[in-house]
Design a protein around this motif. Structure first.
Motif, mmCIF file in Angstrom:
data_model
loop_
_atom_site.group_PDB
_atom_site.id
_atom_site.type_symbol
_atom_site.label_atom_id
_atom_site.label_comp_id
_atom_site.label_asym_id
_atom_site.label_seq_id
_atom_site.Cartn_x
_atom_site.Cartn_y
_atom_site.Cartn_z
ATOM 1 N N GLU A 293 29.285 105.394 69.625
ATOM 2 C CA GLU A 293 30.160 106.410 69.043
ATOM 3 C C GLU A 293 29.615 107.815 69.237
ATOM 4 O O GLU A 293 30.357 108.748 69.584
ATOM 5 C CB GLU A 293 30.357 106.127 67.548
ATOM 6 N N ALA A 294 28.302 107.990 69.033
ATOM 7 C CA ALA A 294 27.706 109.325 69.163
ATOM 8 C C ALA A 294 27.829 109.846 70.591
ATOM 9 O O ALA A 294 28.150 111.015 70.817
ATOM 10 C CB ALA A 294 26.242 109.286 68.732
ATOM 11 N N THR A 295 27.571 108.971 71.577
ATOM 12 C CA THR A 295 27.678 109.381 72.981
ATOM 13 C C THR A 295 29.120 109.682 73.341
ATOM 14 O O THR A 295 29.411 110.644 74.057
ATOM 15 C CB THR A 295 27.127 108.278 73.895
ATOM 16 N N ALA A 299 30.897 113.051 75.108
ATOM 17 C CA ALA A 299 31.164 112.748 76.522
ATOM 18 C C ALA A 299 31.862 113.881 77.256
ATOM 19 O O ALA A 299 31.674 114.046 78.466
ATOM 20 C CB ALA A 299 32.002 111.471 76.626
ATOM 21 N N LEU A 300 32.657 114.675 76.548
ATOM 22 C CA LEU A 300 33.397 115.756 77.193
ATOM 23 C C LEU A 300 32.648 117.086 77.191
ATOM 24 O O LEU A 300 33.132 118.069 77.750
ATOM 25 C CB LEU A 300 34.763 115.943 76.516
ATOM 26 N N ASP A 301 31.471 117.119 76.571
ATOM 27 C CA ASP A 301 30.692 118.357 76.538
ATOM 28 C C ASP A 301 30.162 118.691 77.925
ATOM 29 O O ASP A 301 29.623 117.813 78.619
ATOM 30 C CB ASP A 301 29.504 118.236 75.580
ATOM 31 N N PRO A 302 30.281 119.941 78.364
ATOM 32 C CA PRO A 302 29.740 120.323 79.677
ATOM 33 C C PRO A 302 28.235 120.100 79.753
ATOM 34 O O PRO A 302 27.502 120.378 78.795
ATOM 35 C CB PRO A 302 30.069 121.820 79.767
ATOM 36 N N PHE A 303 27.783 119.579 80.870
ATOM 37 C CA PHE A 303 26.366 119.361 81.187
ATOM 38 C C PHE A 303 25.726 118.268 80.342
ATOM 39 O O PHE A 303 24.515 118.088 80.381
ATOM 40 C CB PHE A 303 25.553 120.670 81.064
ATOM 41 N N ILE A 333 39.341 108.902 74.940
ATOM 42 C CA ILE A 333 38.318 107.969 75.437
ATOM 43 C C ILE A 333 38.095 106.887 74.390
ATOM 44 O O ILE A 333 37.894 107.178 73.215
ATOM 45 C CB ILE A 333 36.987 108.684 75.722
ATOM 46 N N GLU A 334 38.144 105.644 74.839
ATOM 47 C CA GLU A 334 37.834 104.509 73.969
ATOM 48 C C GLU A 334 36.707 103.720 74.624
ATOM 49 O O GLU A 334 36.813 103.315 75.782
ATOM 50 C CB GLU A 334 39.055 103.625 73.783
ATOM 51 N N THR A 341 34.706 101.155 79.177
ATOM 52 C CA THR A 341 35.298 102.425 78.754
ATOM 53 C C THR A 341 36.717 102.529 79.288
ATOM 54 O O THR A 341 37.003 102.142 80.416
ATOM 55 C CB THR A 341 34.466 103.611 79.281
ATOM 56 N N THR A 342 37.603 103.057 78.453
ATOM 57 C CA THR A 342 38.976 103.338 78.852
ATOM 58 C C THR A 342 39.254 104.823 78.656
ATOM 59 O O THR A 342 39.066 105.349 77.553
ATOM 60 C CB THR A 342 39.988 102.525 78.027
ATOM 61 N N VAL A 343 39.668 105.485 79.717
ATOM 62 C CA VAL A 343 40.071 106.891 79.640
ATOM 63 C C VAL A 343 41.581 106.939 79.836
ATOM 64 O O VAL A 343 42.091 106.523 80.880
ATOM 65 C CB VAL A 343 39.368 107.749 80.703
#
Length: 353
Positions: A293-295, A299-303, A333-334, A341-343
């Motif tokens: 969950e934390a990752t 996941a969408l954060d740049p860099f 994202i799930e 992973t499902t996007v």
């Protein structure tokens, strides 16, 4: 149905503001507190009033020392107090409040009470945080794009000279093998600069009416190479309505999602399209390692990347998110550890006619 019993309550009980009266003393000793305090913090009025110093116990640890010091200083100097800080709710949540108070003097002119109010400003603080984050991303994007332009010029020079040097070398020679590897490395670096340019939004766009299913189908050979020989790539392409978007950016979305799934050690990747008259759906599903969950939240954060030792740029999903939002769409994202992973992407259908 209107709750008339609620309307009969005093107006002060219905206002989104907590008023209070404290004793004028070095410690915060509450003499009276309006009912909104319980709804806002979860603590009863008896807890506020019966326990001298209770206020300090629910101050956020990072704010406790500066807030208490400012309160003591304002009382010692007989001046008003005004500050934003955080309180800990009974349920474990955190709220931001804005607190204002003034000293009240007795008949002889000596300060006797503290009269004040505080309001919940959590929503405002969250909006400020989002604005600051957006401003930081914009600055980082401009900086990254500037470096990418200069770096790309250097790569073009390296590639040109290496290509010329290759022409005069015999097949199988050591020099030709090294130069061929150099050109492959230059191509990898060029892909990174394109990612940076996309992140900085400096590349010119050419939006058009496009068929997403057709773009995925046309990109199949390229996506096959991106996935690698060890990954099974499957396409489940249902008819999609026309959308208004840049075809090159849509290809970038597909490449980034497939590359991200591949790097997550997927054995299979499935790309699905579908939609209705209002929206187009693009779903990329993999059976890789997945994310906790934390990752997933970052996941969408740049860099941000989990491939610390593998040279990941951390821009793939961030760029996808930016492209999707720029086209008026949404991305979800799930994922879960060991469950893949499902996007899921939704893009608005074009209005024709």
């Amino acid at each position: 149905m209107t709750n008339y019993s609620a309307l009969r309550r005093p107006l002060s009980d219905r206002l989104p503001i907590v008023t209070y009266t404290n004793r004028y003393s070095p410690t915060v000793e509450t003499l009276w507190m309006s009912p909104q305090a319980e709804r806002l913090t979860g603590y009863s009025l008896d807890e506020w009033v019966a326990r001298p110093g209770f206020f300090q116990t629910i101050l956020h640890p990072d704010d406790r020392a500066p807030v208490v010091e400012e309160m003591r200083a304002s009382r010692a100097e007989g001046r008003a107090f005004s500050r934003d800080y955080r309180l800990l709710r009974r349920d474990g949540g955190v709220i931001w409040i804005h607190d204002e108070s003034v000293p009240i003097a007795d008949e002889s002119g000596d300060p006797e009470l503290i009269q004040g109010f505080f309001v919940d400003i959590s929503e405002r603080k969250e909006l400020e945080r989002q604005l600051l984050h957006a401003q930081k991303l914009e600055a980082v994007g401009r900086f990254a794009a500037g470096i990418a332009h200069d770096f790309n010029n250097l790569l073009m020079a390296i590639s040109g000279h290496a290509s010329l040097a290759l022409r005069g070398l015999p097949e199988g020679s050591t020099a030709k093998r090294h130069l061929t590897e150099l050109l492959a490395t230059v191509e990898s670096a060029s892909r990174l600069t394109r990612q940076l340019l996309l992140f900085g939004r400096t590349e010119s766009l050419a939006p058009a009416l496009v068929d997403l299913r057709g773009i995925v189908e046309a990109a199949r050979p390229m996506l096959r190479r991106v996935a690698g020989d060890w990954v099974r790539l499957e396409l489940d392409l249902q008819e999609t309505p026309t959308i208004h978007a840049d075809p090159g950016q849509l290809e970038q979305v597909l490449v980034n999602l497939v590359a991200n799934a591949r790097d997550g050690h997927a054995g299979s990747i499935t790309i699905r399209t579908g939609g209705d008259n209002q929206a187009v759906r693009l779903t990329v599903i993999d059976d890789g390692e997945g994310m906790d969950e934390a990752t997933c939240e970052r996941a969408l954060d740049p860099f941000f990347t989990t491939k610390a030792g593998e040279g990941g740029s951390g821009l793939g999903l961030s760029i996808v998110d930016g492209i999707v939002r720029g086209a008026g769409g949404t991305l979800e994202i799930e994922s879960a550890p060991l469950r893949g992973t499902t996007v899921a992407i939704r893009l608005p259908a074009a209005i024709l006619g």
